[in-house]
Design a protein around this motif. Structure first.
Motif, PDB file in Angstrom:
ATOM      1  N   ALA A   1      61.567  70.911  18.710  1.00  6.93           N
ATOM      2  CA  ALA A   1      60.996  72.222  19.013  1.00  6.93           C
ATOM      3  C   ALA A   1      61.190  73.164  17.832  1.00  6.93           C
ATOM      4  O   ALA A   1      60.307  73.966  17.510  1.00  6.93           O
ATOM      5  N   ALA A   2      62.336  73.063  17.157  1.00  5.92           N
ATOM      6  CA  ALA A   2      62.569  73.877  15.957  1.00  5.92           C
ATOM      7  C   ALA A   2      61.603  73.492  14.846  1.00  5.92           C
ATOM      8  O   ALA A   2      61.112  74.357  14.105  1.00  5.92           O
ATOM      9  N   ILE A   3      61.290  72.204  14.731  1.00  5.01           N
ATOM     10  CA  ILE A   3      60.297  71.762  13.742  1.00  5.01           C
ATOM     11  C   ILE A   3      58.931  72.348  14.089  1.00  5.01           C
ATOM     12  O   ILE A   3      58.187  72.786  13.206  1.00  5.01           O
ATOM     13  N   GLY A   4      58.593  72.379  15.366  1.00  2.00           N
ATOM     14  CA  GLY A   4      57.335  72.991  15.794  1.00  2.00           C
ATOM     15  C   GLY A   4      57.284  74.478  15.484  1.00  2.00           C
ATOM     16  O   GLY A   4      56.253  75.001  15.063  1.00  2.00           O
ATOM     17  N   VAL A   5      58.402  75.171  15.657  1.00  2.00           N
ATOM     18  CA  VAL A   5      58.463  76.597  15.338  1.00  2.00           C
ATOM     19  C   VAL A   5      58.295  76.810  13.839  1.00  2.00           C
ATOM     20  O   VAL A   5      57.604  77.745  13.403  1.00  2.00           O
ATOM     21  N   LEU A   6      58.901  75.952  13.024  1.00  2.36           N
ATOM     22  CA  LEU A   6      58.707  76.044  11.571  1.00  2.36           C
ATOM     23  C   LEU A   6      57.245  75.836  11.188  1.00  2.36           C
ATOM     24  O   LEU A   6      56.710  76.536  10.326  1.00  2.36           O
ATOM     25  N   GLY A   7      56.592  74.864  11.820  1.00  6.79           N
ATOM     26  CA  GLY A   7      55.171  74.635  11.557  1.00  6.79           C
ATOM     27  C   GLY A   7      54.313  75.817  11.956  1.00  6.79           C
ATOM     28  O   GLY A   7      53.398  76.211  11.234  1.00  6.79           O
TER      29      GLY A   7
ATOM     30  N   MET B   1      67.831  65.869  25.240  1.00  2.00           N
ATOM     31  CA  MET B   1      67.633  67.322  25.174  1.00  2.00           C
ATOM     32  C   MET B   1      67.924  67.849  23.775  1.00  2.00           C
ATOM     33  O   MET B   1      67.262  68.773  23.299  1.00  2.00           O
ATOM     34  N   PHE B   2      68.918  67.261  23.101  1.00  2.00           N
ATOM     35  CA  PHE B   2      69.225  67.669  21.731  1.00  2.00           C
ATOM     36  C   PHE B   2      68.057  67.363  20.799  1.00  2.00           C
ATOM     37  O   PHE B   2      67.656  68.212  19.995  1.00  2.00           O
ATOM     38  N   THR B   3      67.478  66.168  20.908  1.00  2.00           N
ATOM     39  CA  THR B   3      66.344  65.828  20.042  1.00  2.00           C
ATOM     40  C   THR B   3      65.135  66.691  20.374  1.00  2.00           C
ATOM     41  O   THR B   3      64.385  67.060  19.471  1.00  2.00           O
TER      42      THR B   3
ATOM     43  N   ILE C   1      49.099  71.070   7.864  1.00  2.00           N
ATOM     44  CA  ILE C   1      50.552  70.848   7.866  1.00  2.00           C
ATOM     45  C   ILE C   1      51.210  71.586   9.030  1.00  2.00           C
ATOM     46  O   ILE C   1      51.911  70.991   9.843  1.00  2.00           O
ATOM     47  N   GLY C   2      51.002  72.900   9.098  1.00  2.00           N
ATOM     48  CA  GLY C   2      51.709  73.708  10.077  1.00  2.00           C
ATOM     49  C   GLY C   2      51.259  73.496  11.501  1.00  2.00           C
ATOM     50  O   GLY C   2      52.066  73.220  12.393  1.00  2.00           O
ATOM     51  N   SER C   3      49.971  73.626  11.743  1.00  2.00           N
ATOM     52  CA  SER C   3      49.470  73.520  13.116  1.00  2.00           C
ATOM     53  C   SER C   3      49.170  72.090  13.528  1.00  2.00           C
ATOM     54  O   SER C   3      49.098  71.802  14.716  1.00  2.00           O
ATOM     55  N   GLY C   4      48.982  71.206  12.587  1.00  2.00           N
ATOM     56  CA  GLY C   4      48.625  69.834  12.922  1.00  2.00           C
ATOM     57  C   GLY C   4      49.808  68.886  12.925  1.00  2.00           C
ATOM     58  O   GLY C   4      50.331  68.521  13.977  1.00  2.00           O
ATOM     59  N   VAL C   5      50.266  68.515  11.750  1.00  2.00           N
ATOM     60  CA  VAL C   5      51.290  67.480  11.617  1.00  2.00           C
ATOM     61  C   VAL C   5      52.620  67.916  12.234  1.00  2.00           C
ATOM     62  O   VAL C   5      53.240  67.163  12.989  1.00  2.00           O
ATOM     63  N   LEU C   6      53.067  69.142  11.925  1.00  2.00           N
ATOM     64  CA  LEU C   6      54.363  69.578  12.431  1.00  2.00           C
ATOM     65  C   LEU C   6      54.347  69.921  13.916  1.00  2.00           C
ATOM     66  O   LEU C   6      55.404  70.154  14.495  1.00  2.00           O
ATOM     67  N   MET C   7      53.181  69.955  14.539  1.00  2.00           N
ATOM     68  CA  MET C   7      53.123  70.166  15.988  1.00  2.00           C
ATOM     69  C   MET C   7      52.920  68.857  16.755  1.00  2.00           C
ATOM     70  O   MET C   7      53.216  68.791  17.943  1.00  2.00           O
ATOM     71  N   ILE C   8      52.435  67.835  16.090  1.00  2.00           N
ATOM     72  CA  ILE C   8      52.268  66.533  16.747  1.00  2.00           C
ATOM     73  C   ILE C   8      53.627  65.924  17.071  1.00  2.00           C
ATOM     74  O   ILE C   8      53.814  65.341  18.140  1.00  2.00           O
ATOM     75  N   PHE C   9      54.605  66.065  16.157  1.00  2.00           N
ATOM     76  CA  PHE C   9      55.928  65.491  16.397  1.00  2.00           C
ATOM     77  C   PHE C   9      56.588  66.032  17.665  1.00  2.00           C
ATOM     78  O   PHE C   9      57.025  65.251  18.512  1.00  2.00           O
ATOM     79  N   PRO C  10      56.685  67.365  17.839  1.00  2.00           N
ATOM     80  CA  PRO C  10      57.273  67.847  19.095  1.00  2.00           C
ATOM     81  C   PRO C  10      56.466  67.437  20.323  1.00  2.00           C
ATOM     82  O   PRO C  10      57.047  67.141  21.374  1.00  2.00           O
ATOM     83  N   ALA C  11      55.150  67.413  20.206  1.00  2.46           N
ATOM     84  CA  ALA C  11      54.326  67.033  21.355  1.00  2.46           C
ATOM     85  C   ALA C  11      54.627  65.597  21.794  1.00  2.46           C
ATOM     86  O   ALA C  11      54.763  65.326  22.991  1.00  2.46           O
ATOM     87  N   LEU C  12      54.757  64.693  20.844  1.00  2.00           N
ATOM     88  CA  LEU C  12      55.049  63.300  21.197  1.00  2.00           C
ATOM     89  C   LEU C  12      56.453  63.150  21.763  1.00  2.00           C
ATOM     90  O   LEU C  12      56.680  62.364  22.689  1.00  2.00           O
ATOM     91  N   VAL C  13      57.408  63.900  21.215  1.00  2.00           N
ATOM     92  CA  VAL C  13      58.768  63.856  21.767  1.00  2.00           C
ATOM     93  C   VAL C  13      58.786  64.410  23.189  1.00  2.00           C
ATOM     94  O   VAL C  13      59.421  63.851  24.073  1.00  2.00           O
ATOM     95  N   PHE C  14      58.070  65.503  23.415  1.00  2.24           N
ATOM     96  CA  PHE C  14      58.042  66.097  24.751  1.00  2.24           C
ATOM     97  C   PHE C  14      57.361  65.171  25.756  1.00  2.24           C
ATOM     98  O   PHE C  14      57.746  65.128  26.920  1.00  2.24           O
ATOM     99  N   LEU C  15      56.339  64.439  25.299  1.00  2.00           N
ATOM    100  CA  LEU C  15      55.680  63.488  26.202  1.00  2.00           C
ATOM    101  C   LEU C  15      56.621  62.357  26.603  1.00  2.00           C
ATOM    102  O   LEU C  15      56.602  61.893  27.739  1.00  2.00           O
TER     103      LEU C  15
END
Length: 135
Positions: free
Chosen positions: A96-102, A89-91, A53-67
């Motif tokens: 990024a906040a979701i990634g920090v929570l993960g 930039m807002f999204t 959950i933390g390192s996998g799923v919640l980090m994939i979302f920011p990575a795809l947005v950043f890409l």
């Protein structure tokens, strides 16, 4: 300043790290490389799925947005040309906040696991337990 290129670089580095965190948590379900007969042998923290959950799923979302941030050259909305870039930039900030929570969730589960110690077969009574909890 080109923040889109930096965000794309960040996304490229986050994806392998997220996959590694996901695989590391999956490997915890097979202690010693063997399948366990009952759930009693697994630690409680493995079942909290900190890596999945933390390192996998919640980090994939920011990575795809950043890409996708590099290609987000929106022509604007409501007559304002910079509106699309501001929204992008807002999204990216929200994700990024979701990634920090993960990362925080994964860190807390790991800290709890280190504090409790490994689950071992107790020779005194033949059950699985935490030998270092009270010591």
């Amino acid at each position: 300043m080109c923040t889109g290129s930096c965000a794309k670089c960040l996304g490229v580095t986050l994806i392998p790290l997220a996959v590694i965190g996901l695989l590391a948590n999956i490997l915890l379900f097979f202690p010693g490389g063997k399948t366990v007969g009952d759930k009693e042998q697994l630690t409680d923290e493995v079942l909290y799925l900190g890596g999945i959950i933390g390192s996998g799923v919640l980090m994939i979302f920011p990575a795809l947005v950043f890409l996708g941030l590099k290609n987000n050259d929106c022509c604007g909305c409501c007559g304002n040309e910079s509106c699309g870039k501001r929204f992008a930039m807002f999204t990216s900030t929200i994700f990024a906040a979701i990634g920090v929570l993960g990362a925080g969730y994964s860190f807390i589960v790991s800290a709890l696991s280190i504090n409790k110690g490994p689950k071992c077969l107790m020779k005194t009574n033949g059950t699985w337990g935490y030998p270092f909890v009270n010591g």
